[in-house]
Design a protein around this motif. Structure first.
Motif, PDB file in Angstrom:
ATOM      1  N   ALA A   8     -13.284   1.266 -38.020  1.00 48.65           N
ATOM      2  CA  ALA A   8     -11.827   1.197 -37.213  1.00 48.65           C
ATOM      3  C   ALA A   8     -12.018   1.816 -35.664  1.00 48.65           C
ATOM      4  O   ALA A   8     -12.870   2.688 -35.261  1.00 48.65           O
ATOM      5  CB  ALA A   8     -10.974   2.073 -37.999  1.00 48.65           C
ATOM      6  N   ARG A   9     -11.444   1.021 -34.920  1.00 45.60           N
ATOM      7  CA  ARG A   9     -11.779   1.432 -33.449  1.00 45.60           C
ATOM      8  C   ARG A   9     -10.299   2.224 -33.014  1.00 45.60           C
ATOM      9  O   ARG A   9      -9.320   1.477 -32.970  1.00 45.60           O
ATOM     10  CB  ARG A   9     -11.917   0.251 -32.507  1.00 45.60           C
ATOM     11  CG  ARG A   9     -13.203  -0.360 -33.068  1.00 45.60           C
ATOM     12  CD  ARG A   9     -13.650  -1.578 -31.742  1.00 45.60           C
ATOM     13  NE  ARG A   9     -12.633  -2.534 -31.795  1.00 45.60           N
ATOM     14  CZ  ARG A   9     -12.498  -3.654 -32.844  1.00 45.60           C
ATOM     15  NH1 ARG A   9     -13.444  -3.537 -33.749  1.00 45.60           N
ATOM     16  NH2 ARG A   9     -11.544  -4.474 -32.856  1.00 45.60           N
ATOM     17  N   ILE A  10     -10.695   3.216 -32.383  1.00 42.78           N
ATOM     18  CA  ILE A  10      -9.589   4.233 -32.229  1.00 42.78           C
ATOM     19  C   ILE A  10      -9.560   4.812 -30.781  1.00 42.78           C
ATOM     20  O   ILE A  10     -10.721   5.133 -30.164  1.00 42.78           O
ATOM     21  CB  ILE A  10      -9.180   5.444 -32.838  1.00 42.78           C
ATOM     22  CG1 ILE A  10      -8.964   4.976 -34.330  1.00 42.78           C
ATOM     23  CG2 ILE A  10      -8.382   6.458 -32.365  1.00 42.78           C
ATOM     24  CD1 ILE A  10      -9.150   6.085 -35.520  1.00 42.78           C
ATOM     25  N   VAL A  11      -8.678   4.444 -29.830  1.00 40.70           N
ATOM     26  CA  VAL A  11      -8.581   5.179 -28.473  1.00 40.70           C
ATOM     27  C   VAL A  11      -7.701   5.945 -28.127  1.00 40.70           C
ATOM     28  O   VAL A  11      -6.770   5.934 -28.935  1.00 40.70           O
ATOM     29  CB  VAL A  11      -8.308   3.963 -27.440  1.00 40.70           C
ATOM     30  CG1 VAL A  11      -6.787   3.436 -27.464  1.00 40.70           C
ATOM     31  CG2 VAL A  11      -8.311   4.386 -25.961  1.00 40.70           C
ATOM     32  N   GLY A  12      -8.049   7.116 -27.744  1.00 35.87           N
ATOM     33  CA  GLY A  12      -7.271   8.457 -27.654  1.00 35.87           C
ATOM     34  C   GLY A  12      -6.922   8.716 -26.207  1.00 35.87           C
ATOM     35  O   GLY A  12      -7.948   8.658 -25.301  1.00 35.87           O
ATOM     36  N   PHE A  13      -5.870   9.124 -25.757  1.00 34.47           N
ATOM     37  CA  PHE A  13      -5.652   9.687 -24.309  1.00 34.47           C
ATOM     38  C   PHE A  13      -4.387  10.507 -24.471  1.00 34.47           C
ATOM     39  O   PHE A  13      -3.606  10.636 -25.415  1.00 34.47           O
ATOM     40  CB  PHE A  13      -5.344   8.524 -23.431  1.00 34.47           C
ATOM     41  CG  PHE A  13      -4.335   7.593 -24.005  1.00 34.47           C
ATOM     42  CD1 PHE A  13      -4.456   6.466 -24.777  1.00 34.47           C
ATOM     43  CD2 PHE A  13      -2.969   7.742 -23.183  1.00 34.47           C
ATOM     44  CE1 PHE A  13      -3.371   5.784 -25.206  1.00 34.47           C
ATOM     45  CE2 PHE A  13      -1.908   7.271 -23.653  1.00 34.47           C
ATOM     46  CZ  PHE A  13      -2.378   5.708 -24.673  1.00 34.47           C
ATOM     47  N   ALA A  14      -4.401  11.503 -23.390  1.00 35.77           N
ATOM     48  CA  ALA A  14      -3.281  12.416 -23.303  1.00 35.77           C
ATOM     49  C   ALA A  14      -2.250  11.818 -22.147  1.00 35.77           C
ATOM     50  O   ALA A  14      -2.983  11.436 -21.323  1.00 35.77           O
ATOM     51  CB  ALA A  14      -3.876  13.839 -23.034  1.00 35.77           C
ATOM     52  N   GLY A  15      -1.304  12.364 -22.428  1.00 34.38           N
ATOM     53  CA  GLY A  15      -0.292  12.116 -21.221  1.00 34.38           C
ATOM     54  C   GLY A  15      -0.251  12.885 -20.221  1.00 34.38           C
ATOM     55  O   GLY A  15       1.096  13.486 -19.721  1.00 34.38           O
TER      56      GLY A  15
END
Ligand SMILES: Cc1cc2nc3c(=O)[nH]c(=O)nc-3n(C[C@H](O)[C@H](O)[C@H](O)COP(=O)(O)O)c2cc1C
Length: 198
Positions: A8-15
């Protein structure tokens, strides 16, 4: 592994673009947790993808800003999102909404929700307040749902964020780590059963 045998490919970021952002620390921890569960993860720091405030005239004159196009490509290459949303005045940050908005645009000047539709997300928030950014997550869930992202039911809030992280960016309290692990497990499990279907 997903139904097609790939991780599974997951991208993470914060606002948040703040260098010492609690929400960035939270996403980094969550991506590590997803990696430990077998997912392939990508960290995005929105400070590296500066965008103007959305302006239809600017879009009509110049098209999609390069950073929006780059983010669109990155989001499109992933099936899952880990998003940590700082709470600003009871809602999500302008940075998060502006980013989601730009990435939803297409050359045809109509919304292009392809980078989002059929995708899955885990949402979280860290805040100095006792509610841990809970009110903003209600908005984050609604916006993501509106653009076609299924948000896993459980979410993470980290309260009293000033005291929650150690100098090396880990949690001080095991309970926060356990909570993140539980939510990441839900996200990765959904991706493993559903991502191969699309
Ligand atoms: C404009 C503004 C509004 C804020 N409103 C809230 C709020 O409604 N609830 C809350 O818990 N924290 C609020 N805060 C405090 C943020 O949670 C805090 O600055 C937090 O550290 C931001 O996330 P970051 O550490 O990832 O940058 C606000 C901060 C700003 C700058």
């Amino acid at each position: 592994m997903t139904g097609n045998g790939e991780p599974a490919r997951i991208v993470g970021f914060a606002g948040s673009s703040r260098s010492e952002s609690f929400n960035k620390k939270l996403v980094r921890i969550a991506l590590d947790s997803c990696s430990a569960l077998g997912a392939e993860t990508t960290w995005v720091d929105l400070k590296d993808y500066v965008l103007p405030v959305y302006d239809g005239d600017l879009e009509a004159a110049e098209g999609l800003p390069e950073n929006a196009a780059r983010l669109k490509e990155i989001f499109s290459a992933h099936q899952g999102f880990v998003i940590s949303a700082p709470e600003y005045n009871g809602s999500i940050s302008a940075l998060l909404k502006n980013t989601l908005d730009w990435v939803s645009r297409s050359p045809e000047a109509s919304p292009d929700l392809a980078p989002y539709q059929g995708k899955f997300a885990a949402i979280m928030a860290a805040s100095p307040s006792p509610l841990g950014g809970l009110r903003g997550l209600r908005v984050a869930r609604e916006v993501l749902t509106n653009i076609g992202v299924t948000v896993v039911a459980e979410q993470v809030t980290v309260r009293a964020a000033y005291n929650a992280f150690s100098e090396d960016g880990q949690f001080v309290e095991d309970s926060n780590q356990h909570h993140v692990d539980r939510v990441c497990k839900q996200l990765v499990a959904i991706l493993q059963t559903r991502a191969g279907d699309s």
